[in-house]
Design an enzyme around this catalytic site. Sequence first.
Site, PDB file in Angstrom:
ATOM      1  N   CYS A   2       4.674  -9.596   3.195  1.00  0.00           N
ATOM      2  CA  CYS A   2       5.051 -10.418   4.331  1.00  0.00           C
ATOM      3  C   CYS A   2       5.632 -11.732   3.843  1.00  0.00           C
ATOM      4  CB  CYS A   2       3.829 -10.697   5.211  1.00  0.00           C
ATOM      5  SG  CYS A   2       2.969  -9.199   5.767  1.00  0.00           S
ATOM      6  N   ARG A  49       5.789 -10.253   9.347  1.00  0.00           N
ATOM      7  CA  ARG A  49       5.075  -9.078   8.856  1.00  0.00           C
ATOM      8  C   ARG A  49       5.999  -7.913   8.538  1.00  0.00           C
ATOM      9  NH1 ARG A  49       0.819  -5.275  12.244  1.00  0.00           N
ATOM     10  NH2 ARG A  49      -0.048  -4.158  10.440  1.00  0.00           N
ATOM     11  N   LEU A  50       5.830  -7.381   7.336  1.00  0.00           N
ATOM     12  CA  LEU A  50       6.382  -6.079   6.966  1.00  0.00           C
ATOM     13  C   LEU A  50       5.206  -5.124   6.994  1.00  0.00           C
ATOM     14  CD1 LEU A  50       8.738  -4.311   5.906  1.00  0.00           C
ATOM     15  CD2 LEU A  50       8.051  -4.971   3.590  1.00  0.00           C
ATOM     16  N   ILE A  52       2.842  -2.284   6.385  1.00  0.00           N
ATOM     17  CA  ILE A  52       2.642  -1.298   5.335  1.00  0.00           C
ATOM     18  C   ILE A  52       1.334  -0.545   5.545  1.00  0.00           C
ATOM     19  CG2 ILE A  52       2.375  -0.955   2.844  1.00  0.00           C
ATOM     20  CD1 ILE A  52       5.159  -1.891   3.573  1.00  0.00           C
ATOM     21  N   ASN A  75       0.021 -12.627   2.594  1.00  0.00           N
ATOM     22  CA  ASN A  75       1.158 -11.866   2.086  1.00  0.00           C
ATOM     23  C   ASN A  75       0.679 -11.052   0.897  1.00  0.00           C
ATOM     24  OD1 ASN A  75       3.654 -10.920   1.101  1.00  0.00           O
ATOM     25  ND2 ASN A  75       3.981 -12.789  -0.077  1.00  0.00           N
ATOM     26  N   GLU A  77      -0.906  -7.091  -0.774  1.00  0.00           N
ATOM     27  CA  GLU A  77      -1.677  -5.873  -0.550  1.00  0.00           C
ATOM     28  C   GLU A  77      -2.977  -5.946  -1.340  1.00  0.00           C
ATOM     29  OE1 GLU A  77      -0.810  -3.629   1.578  1.00  0.00           O
ATOM     30  OE2 GLU A  77       1.313  -4.111   1.872  1.00  0.00           O
ATOM     31  N   ASP A 104      -5.875  -4.247   5.475  1.00  0.00           N
ATOM     32  CA  ASP A 104      -6.505  -4.879   4.316  1.00  0.00           C
ATOM     33  C   ASP A 104      -6.765  -6.360   4.572  1.00  0.00           C
ATOM     34  OD1 ASP A 104      -3.773  -5.388   4.341  1.00  0.00           O
ATOM     35  OD2 ASP A 104      -3.544  -5.298   2.161  1.00  0.00           O
ATOM     36  N   ILE A 314      20.220   3.457 -10.261  1.00  0.00           N
ATOM     37  CA  ILE A 314      21.641   3.181 -10.049  1.00  0.00           C
ATOM     38  C   ILE A 314      22.360   3.292 -11.383  1.00  0.00           C
ATOM     39  CG2 ILE A 314      21.309   1.713  -8.031  1.00  0.00           C
ATOM     40  CD1 ILE A 314      21.753  -0.699  -9.845  1.00  0.00           C
ATOM     41  N   GLY A 388       8.028  -0.422 -13.031  1.00  0.00           N
ATOM     42  CA  GLY A 388       7.395  -0.396 -14.343  1.00  0.00           C
ATOM     43  C   GLY A 388       7.257  -1.761 -14.979  1.00  0.00           C
TER      44      GLY A 388
END
Length: 662
Positions: A2, A49-50, A52, A75, A77, A104, A314, A388
């Site tokens: 977020c 808010r995004l 998830i 913001n 996880e 969460d 890509i 990664g």
Amino acid sequence: MCGIAGLLTRYSVDPALLNRMAGAIAHRGPDDEGIWSDNHAGIGFAHRRLSIVDLSPDGHQPMNSAEGRFVICFNGEIYNHAELRAELEDRGLAPEAGWRGHSDTEVLLQAIVAWGLEPAISRCVGMFAFALWDREERLLHLVRDRFGEKPLYYGWAGPDFIFASELKAIRVHPRFEAEIDRNALHLLAARGYIHAPLSIYRRIYKLLPGCILTLSASALDQPLDRPPAEGEERPLRLHRYWSYRQVVSDGLADPIADEFEALEALERVLAQATKSQSMADVPVGAFLSGGIDSSTVVALYQKYSSAPVRTFSIGFEEKGYDEAGHARAVAAHLGTIHHEHYVTVGEAREVIPLLPEIYDEPFADSSQIPTYLVSRHAREQVTVALTGDGGDELFAGYRRHYLAPRLWRQMRNIPRPLRSLAAGALSRIPTGFWAEAASLVGRGERPFLGAKVRKGLRIAKSIGSFDELYPTFLDEWSLEQSPVVGAHGEDFRFDLDVAPGASPAIRMMYCDAVSYLPGDILCKVDRAAMANSLETRVPMLDHRVAALAARIPIDLKVRGTHGKHILRRLLYREVPQVLFDRPKAGFAIPVGDWIRGELRPWAEELLNPERMAEEGWFDPAIVQRRWRQHLDRRQDSAVALWTILMFQAWLREARKPAAVAA
């Protein structure tokens, strides 16, 4: 994932200002928005808010704790929120009226109620940056995750204390003074990014990773002209709740000497981290470059997944920069659902004008361009992507981790006066001689070899210790005059002080993990992904993985001229070694060639000597010397020049009225 913002003031909180702050970072959270304020306390939060986890309105923020004491603006996880929730329930510490949803954020709030702030976040596995208002104590707490995956800026705008995920939310404050910090600019020129706690603006700082900043209204009377230090007694208190230095020190004291044991433990903790980070209520995928780190994450993700993993890469048209074929081969072996997008030169260059807005402050890692493009490509199908990142810092993946110690071992055996004498004599040889000599002995065309040799000679002549040597690998202007006008050199030194007796490689890895990783790598990925409303997750930076990596001895990480030995061994359990028998490529693009060619008019306009002299930030004579050497192919100055170009482009964007009032 977020966007958060807010302020503490002695005056009434303006809801319209909170809405503007939230609107400035709408890309970080396109699914929902909310504001909260308490005029009596002078505190206000804004949230984008995004969605998830828990896509329902029960996850709406800012969020009040069940008993009403705390308000949070979060913001990130918390990957182990289900386990924390179960523990709270088992101990009879769940909300008396029951849980509102399964987010969460709600679990974190209740954990804070039950155990206190620091014990709660110490139990959390995740990435986060959040603000917590304690109604009872009338204290504001700002908290950032252990490695700095999520950003958090704070500082003063007139009489108000303000904070936000990105600077653009701070700039909308009517009392914000956009005064550039020359010390920060000096850091930018040297490193290509601005290391925390500084930002490009005076009196605006980045919260250090692993820290809690606590303040009351009395802090409003004492705006800071420098970032706070840990342990200082003042109304604004900085406290470290997690120390990577301590993690590395503990690991060195308790090493895993047996390679098989280390390998088994590494697979166990990294697989656990990858599995927990692949959980979401939205589609999840992974970036796949075809390198060691992303391939390892994808291999474990696919190994423990019940369905084919979606992977994204890509490719580029330019020869020598296209790694898509390697990613394709890895994906084919693992059986992922692979998505590949080839980028034209024009498409990549179209991103450049967007960079000042995306990154908010000048930022000059040119791989920001492909990172933005792969994020845009992935967002067409997923909302979350695993990466990664972190493997190089934890497992000795950069060439400097084994080249710098080797160079120092060779240099220290030669008395410094003798080194200085020899270097002085050799430095008088024309730079073109070295390129011609390389061609005569069959090493091909190496136009920049002479400049590299000359820099090496300066190093040999000037360096008296390893601590002096290492920064020369990271500073684009090392042993040269800085191009920043008025630069006084009082920047933040590279932190190599990890533990008594630590090897040079361990010290370098630690330094990279606390500076380059949060300042460059994680910043690059966060802004590029969030500009596309994509959440990225980093399994390598699970703090349990980091703790295990610290216990793995350096000889299980570096073998000869290769780093990440133990990580390679893990990867080769799942993917044939032959797919990785090639030099480390990175995520690079040919900006050096571009600014000599099609982008030359753009670059020359930004580097105009008269305009630079008028602005007063860079010495035009020093910059023009580097520019001419680059154009004439006497010195590869792509990185140094790209940094200056990014500042100049950012400066023009920041001075536009729309950029301030948005």
